[in-house]
Design a protein around this motif. Structure first.
Motif, PDB file in Angstrom:
ATOM      1  N   LYS A   1       0.815  -1.217   0.000  1.00  0.00           N
ATOM      2  CA  LYS A   1       0.000   0.000   0.000  1.00  0.00           C
ATOM      3  C   LYS A   1       0.852   1.271   0.000  1.00  0.00           C
ATOM      4  O   LYS A   1       0.417   2.311  -0.506  1.00  0.00           O
ATOM      5  CB  LYS A   1      -0.945  -0.012   1.194  1.00  0.00           C
TER       6      LYS A   1
ATOM      7  N   GLN B   1       0.476   3.859  -4.790  1.00  0.00           N
ATOM      8  CA  GLN B   1      -0.378   5.030  -4.617  1.00  0.00           C
ATOM      9  C   GLN B   1      -1.280   5.195  -5.846  1.00  0.00           C
ATOM     10  O   GLN B   1      -0.873   4.878  -6.963  1.00  0.00           O
ATOM     11  CB  GLN B   1       0.466   6.284  -4.420  1.00  0.00           C
ATOM     12  N   PRO B   2      -2.518   5.693  -5.668  1.00  0.00           N
ATOM     13  CA  PRO B   2      -3.421   5.910  -6.811  1.00  0.00           C
ATOM     14  C   PRO B   2      -2.756   6.767  -7.883  1.00  0.00           C
ATOM     15  O   PRO B   2      -1.938   7.645  -7.585  1.00  0.00           O
ATOM     16  CB  PRO B   2      -4.619   6.621  -6.171  1.00  0.00           C
ATOM     17  N   ASP B   3      -3.084   6.492  -9.133  1.00  0.00           N
ATOM     18  CA  ASP B   3      -2.540   7.165 -10.318  1.00  0.00           C
ATOM     19  C   ASP B   3      -1.117   6.724 -10.648  1.00  0.00           C
ATOM     20  O   ASP B   3      -0.495   7.276 -11.569  1.00  0.00           O
ATOM     21  CB  ASP B   3      -2.578   8.695 -10.185  1.00  0.00           C
TER      22      ASP B   3
ATOM     23  N   LEU C   1      -6.972  -2.704  -2.992  1.00  0.00           N
ATOM     24  CA  LEU C   1      -6.907  -1.591  -3.927  1.00  0.00           C
ATOM     25  C   LEU C   1      -7.573  -1.963  -5.244  1.00  0.00           C
ATOM     26  O   LEU C   1      -7.726  -3.149  -5.566  1.00  0.00           O
ATOM     27  CB  LEU C   1      -5.451  -1.184  -4.159  1.00  0.00           C
ATOM     28  N   ASN C   2      -7.965  -0.944  -6.008  1.00  0.00           N
ATOM     29  CA  ASN C   2      -8.697  -1.152  -7.253  1.00  0.00           C
ATOM     30  C   ASN C   2      -7.788  -0.883  -8.445  1.00  0.00           C
ATOM     31  O   ASN C   2      -7.273   0.239  -8.594  1.00  0.00           O
ATOM     32  CB  ASN C   2      -9.911  -0.218  -7.310  1.00  0.00           C
TER      33      ASN C   2
ATOM     34  N   HIS D   1      -8.476  -0.128 -11.302  1.00  0.00           N
ATOM     35  CA  HIS D   1      -8.984   0.979 -12.108  1.00  0.00           C
ATOM     36  C   HIS D   1      -8.349   2.315 -11.714  1.00  0.00           C
ATOM     37  O   HIS D   1      -8.419   3.278 -12.481  1.00  0.00           O
ATOM     38  CB  HIS D   1     -10.503   1.085 -11.963  1.00  0.00           C
ATOM     39  N   ASP D   2      -7.750   2.381 -10.518  1.00  0.00           N
ATOM     40  CA  ASP D   2      -7.170   3.640 -10.043  1.00  0.00           C
ATOM     41  C   ASP D   2      -5.734   3.839 -10.520  1.00  0.00           C
ATOM     42  O   ASP D   2      -5.085   4.805 -10.118  1.00  0.00           O
ATOM     43  CB  ASP D   2      -7.193   3.676  -8.507  1.00  0.00           C
ATOM     44  N   TYR D   3      -5.260   2.946 -11.389  1.00  0.00           N
ATOM     45  CA  TYR D   3      -3.865   3.003 -11.825  1.00  0.00           C
ATOM     46  C   TYR D   3      -3.796   3.099 -13.347  1.00  0.00           C
ATOM     47  O   TYR D   3      -4.764   2.837 -14.046  1.00  0.00           O
ATOM     48  CB  TYR D   3      -3.103   1.774 -11.326  1.00  0.00           C
ATOM     49  N   HIS D   4      -2.619   3.483 -13.840  1.00  0.00           N
ATOM     50  CA  HIS D   4      -2.388   3.577 -15.280  1.00  0.00           C
ATOM     51  C   HIS D   4      -1.539   2.385 -15.704  1.00  0.00           C
ATOM     52  O   HIS D   4      -0.457   2.151 -15.143  1.00  0.00           O
ATOM     53  CB  HIS D   4      -1.667   4.891 -15.613  1.00  0.00           C
TER      54      HIS D   4
ATOM     55  N   LEU E   1      -2.838  -5.973  -6.145  1.00  0.00           N
ATOM     56  CA  LEU E   1      -3.577  -4.775  -5.729  1.00  0.00           C
ATOM     57  C   LEU E   1      -4.919  -5.158  -5.127  1.00  0.00           C
ATOM     58  O   LEU E   1      -5.321  -4.614  -4.082  1.00  0.00           O
ATOM     59  CB  LEU E   1      -3.780  -3.842  -6.929  1.00  0.00           C
ATOM     60  N   ARG E   2      -5.598  -6.090  -5.769  1.00  0.00           N
ATOM     61  CA  ARG E   2      -6.891  -6.520  -5.236  1.00  0.00           C
ATOM     62  C   ARG E   2      -6.734  -7.210  -3.887  1.00  0.00           C
ATOM     63  O   ARG E   2      -7.565  -7.056  -2.985  1.00  0.00           O
ATOM     64  CB  ARG E   2      -7.583  -7.447  -6.243  1.00  0.00           C
TER      65      ARG E   2
END
Length: 344
Positions: free
Chosen positions: A218, A222-224, A250-251, A253-256, A245-246
């Motif tokens: 975590k 970090q998101p993005d 964490l999701n 979808h929040d990452y690139h 991540l799951r």
């Protein structure tokens, strides 16, 4: 069309009833008076608890079906077949109805089925489906080889009877992403000399899972955050990171996400897998020489994706215009003939 829509086949007349395959039958409830364990079913033999082993067995059986049916040297055809089937959803509560329906199709009906599957996803992610063109391009052949279609049917039956939808048919993306069903098939279909010439060796999923568990936590994720793989293959490393991540809540979808591979067929598999594993919406798959481009092909991939979405929008606008025009012509024809007239 919303991104979270799940593409399903359009309604069709139900096929004649037939017994459910043994891999789909549920074991009878255990009796308290039983004095010996129930006999092991075929499903338990064909569906190992290890999803990676299950994917490998599916690949082995598909390859056997393809070559036993003399399907030819076009390995994109069996890959397309398995990839298209893996894009379908068959939740547990629906039983094995979808698999039964598909296996009841005649060989000449299968290309149209695959086209509908790919077109359904093209409406949502035209960039990924365009990247996967090496897989599904053959389905648009107006004069397909009947003998090859027989081989495609054999592959379809073998994949479904081996429990492909047990791995990929779930609504839950976590369960769909437990393994990569295309990697062992791609590497198994390619000749050893071809793999050696390409320098193509896919990292085993157990290794990518270990790396993801060691590197991703975590504090790091970090998101993005941008997650890039310059030699993505069929995407196994991306899958492992998404699952990690799951696992820690964490999701993805929040990452690139960005994956690139110089091999068009491997990139095509990665594009399909990105849909199966639900890495959207910020996931892009490129096909370029990462070493020859300063940014690993990232800018080129984004430009190609932009073109795909714009082309999709143009086609959809044209289709909507045609539909509206036909409705208007029908209305005018009805009015002229008196069918649309109302009494005073």
């Amino acid at each position: 069309m919303p991104d979270d829509d799940i593409f399903l086949l359009r309604a069709a007349a139900p096929a004649a009833a037939r017994p459910a395959p043994s891999w789909a039958k549920k074991a009878p409830p255990k009796s308290k008076a039983a004095v010996r364990p129930a006999k092991t079913t075929w499903r338990k033999i064909l569906a190992p608890r290890d999803p990676h082993e299950h994917a490998r067995k599916i690949a082995e059986n598909v390859i056997d079906a393809w070559y036993q049916s003399h399907g030819g040297s076009s390995i994109d055809v069996p890959l397309c077949t398995v990839a298209a089937l893996a894009l379908l959803r068959q939740p547990e509560e629906t039983g094995n109805g979808l698999a039964d329906w598909i296996m009841a199709r005649e060989p000449h009906e299968l290309p149209q089925l695959f086209k509908e599957i790919y077109l359904g996803y093209w409406l949502k992610r035209p960039d990924l489906i365009d990247r996967a063109v090496r897989l599904h391009d053959w389905a648009w052949n107006p004069d397909p080889d009947p003998h090859q279609l027989q081989a495609v049917q054999a592959v379809t039956h073998r994949a479904l009877n081996q429990g492909l939808l047990d791995l990929t048919g779930h609504d839950d993306p976590y369960m769909r992403a437990e393994t990569d069903v295309l990697s062992p098939l791609l590497t198994g279909l390619r000749h050893k000399s071809d793999k050696k010439w390409r320098g193509e060796y896919h990292t085993p999923p157990g290794v990518t899972d270990l790396l993801a568990n060691m590197l991703v936590d975590k504090d790091f994720a970090q998101p993005d955050l941008a997650i890039r793989e310059p030699t993505v293959g069929s995407g196994t490393m991306l899958r492992s990171v998404a699952q990690r991540l799951r696992d820690i809540g964490l999701n993805p979808h929040d990452y690139h996400w960005y994956g690139n591979d110089i091999d068009a067929l491997a990139a095509a598999c990665a594009a399909v897998n990105a849909i199966i594993w639900d890495l959207r919406p910020n996931c892009f798959i490129g096909c370029a020489d990462s070493l020859a481009l300063e940014d690993g092909g990232h800018a080129k991939t984004l430009a190609e994706a932009k073109d795909s979405f714009e082309q999709r929008d143009r086609y959809v606008d044209t289709a909507n215009t045609i539909v509206a025009s036909r409705r208007a012509f029908r209305l005018v024809a009805d009015l002229i003939s008196g069918k649309g007239a109302t009494s005073a």
